[in-house]
Write a protein that holds these residues in place. Sequence first.
Motif, short mmCIF file in Angstrom:
data_model
loop_
_atom_site.label_atom_id
_atom_site.label_comp_id
_atom_site.label_asym_id
_atom_site.label_seq_id
_atom_site.Cartn_x
_atom_site.Cartn_y
_atom_site.Cartn_z
N UNK A 158 0.83 -1.20 0.00
CA UNK A 158 0.00 0.00 0.00
C UNK A 158 0.87 1.25 0.00
N UNK A 159 0.39 2.27 -0.66
CA UNK A 159 1.15 3.50 -0.85
C UNK A 159 1.43 4.18 0.50
N UNK A 160 2.71 4.43 0.77
CA UNK A 160 3.12 5.15 1.98
C UNK A 160 3.08 4.34 3.26
N UNK A 161 2.72 3.06 3.20
CA UNK A 161 2.56 2.28 4.43
C UNK A 161 3.91 2.02 5.10
N UNK A 162 4.98 1.92 4.30
CA UNK A 162 6.29 1.65 4.90
C UNK A 162 6.74 2.82 5.77
N UNK A 163 6.55 4.05 5.29
CA UNK A 163 6.94 5.22 6.09
C UNK A 163 6.13 5.29 7.38
N UNK A 164 4.82 4.96 7.28
CA UNK A 164 3.96 5.00 8.47
C UNK A 164 4.42 3.98 9.51
N UNK A 165 4.71 2.76 9.05
CA UNK A 165 5.09 1.70 9.98
C UNK A 165 6.46 1.98 10.59
N UNK A 166 7.42 2.44 9.79
CA UNK A 166 8.74 2.74 10.33
C UNK A 166 8.67 3.88 11.34
N UNK A 167 7.83 4.88 11.06
CA UNK A 167 7.64 5.97 12.02
C UNK A 167 7.02 5.45 13.31
N UNK A 168 6.02 4.58 13.17
CA UNK A 168 5.37 4.01 14.36
C UNK A 168 6.33 3.14 15.16
N UNK A 169 7.24 2.46 14.47
CA UNK A 169 8.21 1.63 15.18
C UNK A 169 9.17 2.49 16.00
N UNK A 170 9.54 3.65 15.47
CA UNK A 170 10.35 4.58 16.26
C UNK A 170 9.61 5.02 17.51
#
Length: 562
Positions: A158-170
């Motif tokens: 899904x578009x942009x999901x990687x940035x969202x998940x990596x931010x949430x992991x931080x």
Amino acid sequence: MKITAIPQLYRNLKRWRQILQVLRRYGLADWLSHFPSLPFRDLLKDRHGVPLTQHSREKRVRMALTELGPTFIKLGQLLAARPDLVGTAMADELKLLRANVTPDAPDVVRRILEEELGERFSQEIAELQDTPLATASIGQVHAAELTDGRHVVIKIQRDGIEDIILQDLDVLTGLSQLAEHVEAFAPWGPAEMARQIMPMLRRELDFEREQQNMLLFDEFFAGDADVVLPEPVSELCTRRVLVMTRLDGPSVAKWDETDRDLRNALAQQVTRCYMRMLFDHGVFHADPHPGNLLALPAGQLGILDFGMVGRIDDRLRETIEEMLFAISAGDQAMVLRLVKRVGNPPPDLEDAALSVDIGDYLATYGRQGLGKFKLTSALNDLTEILHRHNIKLPSQSALLLKMLVSLEGTLSTLNAQFDSMSIMRGFVRQAMARRLSPRRRFRQARRIYLEAENFLEFAPDQVLGLLEQMRRGNISLNLEHRRLSPSVNRLVLGMLASSLFLGSSLLLALQVPPLLFPNKPFLGIHQISVVGAAGAALSLMVMLRLVLAIGRSGHLTRENDD
């Protein structure tokens, strides 16, 4: 929090604020639920207008995780497989977590495919269906046809999901560090839990890993005509796109309930397949829910979605085999020993209480016939015992528990009339026979010989090096004094208070200015040093605080040390 974490905190400040707002809202509702007489306790409501205080605590946790987004939904789904940490009630509620996401638009999907595949998108893909077959929190699946005529499905991130998940992991890393200092969360080990969960989520973002898993399982079942797996089209697979052959057939959830013979045959295939993964290979498909299992027209079993794969080492697998035999034999001492071996028992574990709970457990499940044995109930009761005694299972057991519970749930949807435990026991017997085989004994003896040879080769040099350091005086001994810091702090504070009191007494005796009532006495008080009086009062307050602290700790006298 460390100084080096400040840039990371600033970078994710907006997300931090969103998460803290949700947690504050549900945390306040949890606090208000303890006071039914408050007039404003029903002000906080869910999206349906129902006051949050009317929901159970477990449901409020699930609703909060759902509102926080895909990363926290994944976190909740993984915690659902750890009832030994969160308890069975919370785990049962977290199993209901579902990601309600809106699929990406067709033009967004085509843009991602063009970015990932380049010219191969137009050269290799003849037709792409705009409506997705399925949508999940990380990816969505579309049917397509290649130019060579093969029917495939394309899994697209899904578009942009990687940035969202990596931010949430931080953010999750910071939250776990804060939770370590909260008494209610500290027993869960949130920092360690976060370290275990984050690699799993990162692996799910990489579709090339899923491709490798598909090739691995295809190798496992190469000679089994009853199990069919989708084949990846390697030249069209990237980190964000996975293209694989399409398997046509109804899922287990939609299987015809009137055809009992076919349902029984399919249920036996599913059970044998997963027991083979577990006991023969030690690698298993960790998400066997009904939507990922297909009943193919030729009577074969199709398996989908290899993004989540679990692995267990030989030691844990052998312990599972021994535990199954011990439970069936009612051997309480052996089960107790295996539980302590496979888990991480706390230092203050009460063996007698744990032995009583295991005895009750064996009385319930050890005497049941195979046809009446309920795996989910047995696992739930066992993990409840572990949770009660604060025994933590190894991280690799989380996906194993998730797989076993999901597997029995899938078999229950088939409503099949067969004994799954008899099949499991057959695999355990085969595994135990392999453990006693001469071939395994030879491999074990060879490994022991190589380890002994390595030890005998390097140990003398290490001993000589240690003796040489002792001769030169380079050996240092580090001692760690546990629970000594509070005593030292109290000692130093007491000495400072005594010094302050002594100095203040001298100032009062010498009438050091500035003075109170220097000319005319007031209630008998005459020429009192202001600095001396303030110092004496402060020292008395510090001494009083020390006495209260020592009294609360219960170590005022030697008799209290027991």
